[in-house]
Scaffold this motif. Structure first.
Motif, short mmCIF file in Angstrom:
data_model
loop_
_atom_site.label_atom_id
_atom_site.label_comp_id
_atom_site.label_asym_id
_atom_site.label_seq_id
_atom_site.Cartn_x
_atom_site.Cartn_y
_atom_site.Cartn_z
N UNK A 497 87.03 -87.95 -8.70
CA UNK A 497 86.83 -86.92 -9.74
C UNK A 497 85.66 -86.00 -9.44
N UNK A 498 84.79 -86.38 -8.48
CA UNK A 498 83.60 -85.58 -8.19
C UNK A 498 83.86 -84.51 -7.13
N UNK A 499 85.01 -84.52 -6.53
CA UNK A 499 85.28 -83.53 -5.49
C UNK A 499 85.70 -82.21 -6.15
N UNK A 500 84.82 -81.21 -6.04
CA UNK A 500 85.07 -79.89 -6.62
C UNK A 500 85.25 -78.85 -5.52
N UNK A 501 84.43 -78.96 -4.46
CA UNK A 501 84.51 -78.07 -3.31
C UNK A 501 85.07 -78.84 -2.11
N UNK A 502 85.94 -78.19 -1.34
CA UNK A 502 86.40 -78.78 -0.08
C UNK A 502 86.42 -77.70 1.00
N UNK A 503 85.84 -78.04 2.16
CA UNK A 503 84.98 -79.20 2.40
C UNK A 503 83.59 -78.96 1.80
N UNK A 504 82.92 -80.02 1.34
CA UNK A 504 81.58 -79.87 0.78
C UNK A 504 80.58 -79.48 1.86
N UNK A 505 79.41 -79.10 1.45
CA UNK A 505 78.38 -78.59 2.37
C UNK A 505 78.05 -79.59 3.46
N UNK A 506 78.02 -80.88 3.13
CA UNK A 506 77.60 -81.88 4.10
C UNK A 506 78.70 -82.28 5.08
N UNK A 507 79.88 -81.72 4.93
CA UNK A 507 81.00 -82.10 5.80
C UNK A 507 81.37 -80.95 6.73
N UNK A 508 81.44 -81.27 8.03
CA UNK A 508 81.88 -80.31 9.03
C UNK A 508 83.19 -80.82 9.63
N UNK A 509 84.24 -80.03 9.52
CA UNK A 509 85.54 -80.43 10.04
C UNK A 509 85.61 -80.18 11.55
N UNK A 510 86.38 -81.00 12.27
CA UNK A 510 86.50 -80.80 13.72
C UNK A 510 87.13 -79.44 14.03
N UNK A 511 86.59 -78.74 15.00
CA UNK A 511 87.11 -77.43 15.39
C UNK A 511 88.50 -77.52 16.00
N UNK A 512 88.88 -78.71 16.43
CA UNK A 512 90.16 -78.90 17.12
C UNK A 512 91.35 -78.98 16.17
N UNK A 513 91.11 -79.00 14.85
CA UNK A 513 92.19 -79.20 13.88
C UNK A 513 93.27 -78.13 14.00
N UNK A 514 94.53 -78.59 14.00
CA UNK A 514 95.69 -77.71 13.98
C UNK A 514 96.40 -77.80 12.63
N UNK A 515 96.36 -78.97 12.00
CA UNK A 515 97.05 -79.20 10.72
C UNK A 515 96.11 -79.91 9.76
N UNK A 516 96.03 -79.40 8.52
CA UNK A 516 95.16 -79.98 7.50
C UNK A 516 95.95 -80.12 6.20
N UNK A 517 95.90 -81.32 5.59
CA UNK A 517 96.55 -81.58 4.30
C UNK A 517 95.51 -82.10 3.33
N UNK A 518 95.43 -81.49 2.15
CA UNK A 518 94.54 -81.94 1.07
C UNK A 518 95.41 -82.18 -0.15
N UNK A 519 95.33 -83.39 -0.73
CA UNK A 519 96.32 -83.78 -1.73
C UNK A 519 95.71 -84.65 -2.82
N UNK A 520 96.15 -84.43 -4.07
CA UNK A 520 95.94 -85.34 -5.20
C UNK A 520 94.50 -85.41 -5.73
N UNK A 521 93.71 -84.37 -5.57
CA UNK A 521 92.35 -84.39 -6.12
C UNK A 521 92.35 -83.68 -7.47
N UNK A 522 92.09 -84.41 -8.56
CA UNK A 522 92.32 -83.86 -9.91
C UNK A 522 91.36 -82.75 -10.30
N UNK A 523 90.13 -82.72 -9.75
CA UNK A 523 89.14 -81.72 -10.17
C UNK A 523 88.76 -80.73 -9.08
N UNK A 524 89.47 -80.74 -7.99
CA UNK A 524 89.19 -79.79 -6.92
C UNK A 524 89.47 -78.37 -7.41
N UNK A 525 88.45 -77.47 -7.21
CA UNK A 525 88.59 -76.09 -7.70
C UNK A 525 88.51 -75.06 -6.59
#
Length: 603
Positions: A497-525
């Motif tokens: 329930x605390x996830x509002x931003x994706x990705x949050x400031x402290x998270x760096x996603x791998x530059x190699x990503x080709x496919x990304x799925x984000x699912x089922x977060x009730x408070x993500x804005x």
């Protein structure tokens, strides 16, 4: 009018393949079958539902393959099919009829007078022609493969087909064969034939003339067929034998390598005392009363003295698959699986609680698949002792609480994929997965031991990572995902329930990503523009079931995308509508867009 159109569509003389599908005329144009088409090799006529007669395809001098399907008005096949030439079908090799609902009779070509009608025919298939009766062409000495299915009025005679290698007869009135003559069949399938003649003999009497068989399929037999004289038999497929309880080992030929059993509800044990040593593959499907694979000598399914799944060095079993056997409670209580086993698959066995004590001796195992076994509580020890294991898949085992001790503390050098999903009671993941340098695909759920798993770190060479049911995302965001430089696919699903931003400031996603799925977060804005700015290789973005999500990166951040799917995100879907949505300009360049279940095309 359709006939006029087809007449005007006469093809070039050099045409090699012709398909006519859905033609509605009563008669096919005269150019179809004209002998001037000297290069024609393949003709297919499909769903020409009003045609009453076949064209004279026998006149085509180079024709090798004919497929006729769904011509439901044709009642007879005869001289019009052969044409006017002296030697019809001179090089035809494959002839197939399917779904000819009114076809009643196949007349021979009277003018041939002893000349073979199909001198080169190797494959003849007739399927779903329920009114066909009489006889088939008999003087086809070259025929190697004969398939007759769902021809309820047809008695099939194979007396003259001495070169047959494969015969399939399913749901026909009967089968006639020549007594006391051995055929050279390699593949035989007999199902649903009311009569076997001469003298209405049983499958036992029939099989004595097919001693060269490599593969045999029999359905609906009322007794155990004698097989020991089939000294070349390698594959045996059995379907719906009402009285089969187990296989006596003495009746199975030593050459037999594979057995498939389906729908035998009387089967309680695959074999008595021990597995036949020659078998390499066993598949059992939908046998409602199967209790174990091997019956003990005292009649029980399992005991300390029973060979059960034998330790005998003679066992060559490499592939074991059991599907939809609801009475199966265990494979073996105290005895190991065969040492030669490479592939173990158990699917939808609701009573299964126990597989075996340990995998310690199964060093040849390459694949372990355990799906939809809701009463399975634990896996055997010894996963760390399987140097050849390539894939471990555990799915829908809702009572599975833990793995036995050991985990992957020793390196399983060939393990490429681990899939542990829909296991609701799982308390901890296997230890030592960070040691798996060959692991490329990892699918795991959030559980009580997730923090311990994150503390060890991810396997370094992952290509695909899927983490489900995340109740707290913070440990994942702080674990250094950006160090997975080979990661191409990331799927994150959760309930945080605390996830509002994706990705949050402290998270760096791998530059190699080709496919990304984000699912089922009730408070993500919000999807953060800063988090996406370095994902220059990202091609596919899937955002599902985030009901409060209202923001995506502005124009320029999503330029690399070729696929975008937004489902069950009502606020964001409204802002991405073509032409007028706030974010349409940011995504209009994407070739494939789905909003909800609808494919969006650029206006």
């Amino acid at each position: 009018m359709e006939a006029d159109v087809l007449d005007l569509l006469q093809a070039h003389r050099n045409l090699k393949e012709l398909t006519i599908r859905g033609y509605g005329g009563v008669k096919i144009s005269t150019w179809v079958g004209n002998p001037s088409f000297t290069n024609m090799v393949v003709v297919r006529l499909q769903d020409c539902c009003n045609c009453k007669f076949l064209p004279p395809l026998g006149q085509l001098p180079s024709l090798k393959e004919i497929s006729i399907k769904g011509m439901s008005e044709v009642e007879n096949v005869g001289s019009e099919f052969y044409g006017e030439g002296s030697f019809p079908f001179p090089v035809l090799e494959t002839l197939s009829f399917q779904n000819m609902q009114r076809w009643k009779e196949w007349f021979p070509c009277e003018r041939l007078q002893g000349i073979r009608e199909f001198p080169c025919l190797k494959m003849l298939s007739i399927d779903a022609c329920p009114k066909l009766e009489g006889t088939l062409p008999e003087n086809i000495s070259s025929l190697e493969n004969l398939v007759i299915r769902e021809c309820d009025q047809l008695v099939v005679s194979v007396a003259n087909y001495r070169e047959l290698c494969a015969l399939c007869v399913h749901s026909c009135k009967g089968l006639v064969y020549q007594s006391a003559v051995e055929f050279q069949l390699l593949d035989l399938e007999i199902t649903g034939c009311a009569e076997l003649t001469p003298s209405l003999q049983s499958e036992d009497s029939l099989l004595q003339y097919f001693t060269s068989l490599h593969r045999l399929t029999i359905e609906g037999n009322s007794h155990l067929v004698q097989l020991h004289h089939l000294t070349s038999l390698q594959e045996l497929h059995i379907d719906k034998w009402p009285s089969l309880v187990s296989f006596p080992e003495v009746d199975l030929p030593a050459s037999l390598k594979e057995i498939k059993i389906r729908g035998c509800d009387s089967l309680t044990h695959f074999a008595r005392y021990r597995l036949p040593p020659s078998l390499r593959r066993i598949e059992i499907n939908r046998c409602q009363n199967l209790k174990s694979l091997v019956e003990d000598r005292d009649g029980s399914a399992s005991s300390s003295s029973s060979p059960c799944l034998t330790q005998d060095e003679e066992s060559c079993l490499e592939y074991l698959s059991i599907w939809s056997c609801p009475s199966l409670a265990s494979l073996s209580s105290r005895i190991q699986l065969p040492k030669a086993l490479k592939h173990l698959q158990i699917h939808t066995c609701k009573q299964l609680e126990f597989i075996t004590d340990t995998f310690d001796h199964n060093t040849h195992l390459e694949y372990i698949h355990i799906w939809y076994c809701p009463n399975l509580k634990s896996l055997p020890e010894g996963l760390c002792h399987l140097p050849n294991l390539q894939k471990l898949s555990i799915y829908g085992c809702r009572s599975l609480a833990s793995f036995q001790r050991g985990g992957f503390e020793r390196i399983a050098s060939n393990l490429r994929e681990i899939d542990i999903t829909n296991c609701d009671k799982l308390e901890a993941l296997p230890k030592g997965m960070h040691n798996l340098n060959s692991l490329e695909i990892l699918r795991i759920p959030y559980c009580d031991g997730f923090m311990s798993f994150i503390g060890e770190g991810f396997p370094p060479n992952l290509i695909s990572l899927k983490i489900l049911n995340l109740k707290s995302c913070k440990p994942l965001f702080q674990c250094g995902l950006h160090r997975l430089t080979s990661l191409r696919e990331l799927w994150i699903s959760g309930e945080d329930p605390d996830l509002v931003f994706f990705p949050p400031t402290e998270m760096v996603l791998p530059k190699s990503l080709i496919r990304l799925t984000v699912e089922d977060f009730p408070n993500l804005r919000y999807l953060s523009s800063k988090g996406f700015q370095f994902l220059t290789s990202l091609k596919s973005l899937y955002i599902w079931t985030c009901p409060k999500l209202e923001s995506i990166p502005y124009e320029g951040q999503l330029v690399p995308l070729t696929q975008l799917s937004i489902r069950r995100c009502p606020l964001l879907e409204a802002r991405c509508k073509p032409g007028k949505g706030r974010y349409w300009r940011s995504i209009a360049h994407v070739p494939y867009i789905w909003l909800g279940d609808r494919r969006i095309l650029a206006p």
